[in-house]
Design a protein around this motif. Structure first.
Motif, short mmCIF file in Angstrom:
data_model
loop_
_atom_site.label_atom_id
_atom_site.label_comp_id
_atom_site.label_asym_id
_atom_site.label_seq_id
_atom_site.Cartn_x
_atom_site.Cartn_y
_atom_site.Cartn_z
N SER A 127 -10.44 -6.50 -9.70
CA SER A 127 -10.08 -7.90 -9.46
C SER A 127 -10.38 -8.71 -10.71
O SER A 127 -11.30 -8.38 -11.47
CB SER A 127 -10.94 -8.48 -8.33
OG SER A 127 -11.04 -7.62 -7.24
N HIS B 19 0.85 -1.17 0.00
CA HIS B 19 0.00 0.00 0.00
C HIS B 19 0.89 1.23 0.00
O HIS B 19 2.02 1.18 0.48
CB HIS B 19 -0.96 0.01 1.18
CG HIS B 19 -0.29 0.06 2.52
ND1 HIS B 19 -0.26 1.21 3.27
CD2 HIS B 19 0.39 -0.87 3.22
CE1 HIS B 19 0.40 0.98 4.39
NE2 HIS B 19 0.80 -0.28 4.38
N LEU C 17 -3.30 3.79 -2.32
CA LEU C 17 -3.35 2.83 -3.41
C LEU C 17 -2.86 1.50 -2.84
O LEU C 17 -1.95 1.50 -2.01
CB LEU C 17 -2.39 3.33 -4.49
CG LEU C 17 -2.39 2.74 -5.87
CD1 LEU C 17 -3.73 3.01 -6.55
CD2 LEU C 17 -1.27 3.39 -6.68
N PHE D 176 3.09 -2.82 -10.62
CA PHE D 176 2.11 -2.87 -9.55
C PHE D 176 1.35 -4.19 -9.51
O PHE D 176 0.42 -4.35 -8.75
CB PHE D 176 1.14 -1.69 -9.70
CG PHE D 176 0.31 -1.40 -8.48
CD1 PHE D 176 0.90 -1.19 -7.24
CD2 PHE D 176 -1.06 -1.35 -8.56
CE1 PHE D 176 0.14 -0.92 -6.12
CE2 PHE D 176 -1.84 -1.07 -7.44
CZ PHE D 176 -1.23 -0.86 -6.22
N GLY D 177 1.72 -5.13 -10.34
CA GLY D 177 1.05 -6.42 -10.38
C GLY D 177 0.67 -6.78 -11.80
O GLY D 177 0.69 -5.92 -12.69
N HIS E 27 -2.29 -3.08 -3.44
CA HIS E 27 -2.35 -4.35 -4.17
C HIS E 27 -2.30 -5.45 -3.12
O HIS E 27 -1.45 -5.44 -2.23
CB HIS E 27 -1.15 -4.50 -5.12
CG HIS E 27 -1.08 -5.89 -5.69
ND1 HIS E 27 -0.09 -6.76 -5.35
CD2 HIS E 27 -1.89 -6.55 -6.54
CE1 HIS E 27 -0.27 -7.90 -5.99
NE2 HIS E 27 -1.37 -7.81 -6.71
N TRP E 28 -3.27 -6.36 -3.22
CA TRP E 28 -3.30 -7.52 -2.33
C TRP E 28 -3.17 -8.76 -3.19
O TRP E 28 -4.05 -9.05 -4.02
CB TRP E 28 -4.60 -7.60 -1.56
CG TRP E 28 -4.91 -6.39 -0.73
CD1 TRP E 28 -4.02 -5.54 -0.15
CD2 TRP E 28 -6.21 -5.89 -0.40
NE1 TRP E 28 -4.68 -4.54 0.54
CE2 TRP E 28 -6.04 -4.73 0.39
CE3 TRP E 28 -7.50 -6.31 -0.69
CZ2 TRP E 28 -7.10 -4.00 0.89
CZ3 TRP E 28 -8.56 -5.58 -0.19
CH2 TRP E 28 -8.36 -4.44 0.60
N PRO F 146 -6.44 -11.91 -6.47
CA PRO F 146 -5.67 -10.68 -6.27
C PRO F 146 -6.58 -9.47 -6.45
O PRO F 146 -7.61 -9.55 -7.13
CB PRO F 146 -4.61 -10.74 -7.36
CG PRO F 146 -5.25 -11.53 -8.46
CD PRO F 146 -6.15 -12.54 -7.77
N HIS F 147 -6.20 -8.36 -5.83
CA HIS F 147 -6.96 -7.12 -5.95
C HIS F 147 -6.01 -5.94 -6.09
O HIS F 147 -4.94 -5.93 -5.49
CB HIS F 147 -7.85 -6.88 -4.73
CG HIS F 147 -8.71 -8.02 -4.36
ND1 HIS F 147 -9.81 -8.39 -5.10
CD2 HIS F 147 -8.64 -8.90 -3.34
CE1 HIS F 147 -10.38 -9.45 -4.53
NE2 HIS F 147 -9.68 -9.77 -3.46
N TRP F 148 -6.46 -4.96 -6.83
CA TRP F 148 -5.78 -3.67 -6.95
C TRP F 148 -6.85 -2.63 -6.64
O TRP F 148 -8.00 -2.79 -7.04
CB TRP F 148 -5.26 -3.44 -8.36
CG TRP F 148 -4.20 -4.40 -8.77
CD1 TRP F 148 -2.86 -4.21 -8.72
CD2 TRP F 148 -4.39 -5.72 -9.32
NE1 TRP F 148 -2.20 -5.31 -9.18
CE2 TRP F 148 -3.12 -6.27 -9.55
CE3 TRP F 148 -5.52 -6.50 -9.59
CZ2 TRP F 148 -2.92 -7.54 -10.07
CZ3 TRP F 148 -5.33 -7.76 -10.11
CH2 TRP F 148 -4.05 -8.27 -10.35
N GLY F 149 -6.50 -1.58 -5.91
CA GLY F 149 -7.54 -0.62 -5.60
C GLY F 149 -7.04 0.63 -4.92
O GLY F 149 -5.84 0.87 -4.79
#
Length: 128
Positions: A108, A2, A87, A25-26, A89-90, A60-63
């Motif tokens: 996602s 984050h 911001l 960032f992924g 990323h998980w 996975p998630h970006w947000g």
């Protein structure tokens, strides 16, 4: 991972516009779904993830956290605290607990996350 806005590198700044970009960032190799979540303080999704691999969300998630505060626990044993205007990323293998009422924008892989959401709905029906 984050990061607050002021730590995202500025890639371009002109009068009236600033562009910030965080590279690497992924990776997403699937169709993404966009979600807007409103979450109340005290919400903990861990009980709803029981039965999934590792009892954790495997999508996975970006947000971006618009407001509030979240504690995100990972399969590594680490926990990070995400606060408003960050911001994030998980990666797969996480759970979320809401520390302060939160508004979240989430991106996602839609099929992966829909499977997790469907599992959570089924669990909710059995523990309610």
């Amino acid at each position: 991972m984050h990061l607050p806005k002021h730590e995202i590198p500025v890639r371009m700044a002109v009068p009236g516009a600033t562009v910030r970009q965080l590279s690497d960032f992924g990776e997403a190799s699937a169709t993404l779904g966009a979600e807007y979540l409103s979450l109340a303080a005290g919400t903990d999704i861990a009980p709803l993830l029981v039965g999934l691999e590792g009892d954790l969300c495997q999508s996975p998630h970006w947000g971006f956290l618009l407001s509030g505060a979240l504690a995100v626990s990972f399969d590594t044993g680490e926990t990070e605290h995400v606060v408003g205007h960050e911001l994030f990323h998980w990666p797969p293998g996480h759970s979320v607990r809401v520390e302060e009422d939160a508004e979240v924008i989430l991106f996602s892989p839609q099929d992966e996350h829909l499977a997790v959401i469907d599992h959570m709905k089924e669990r909710l029906a059995t523990i309610s």
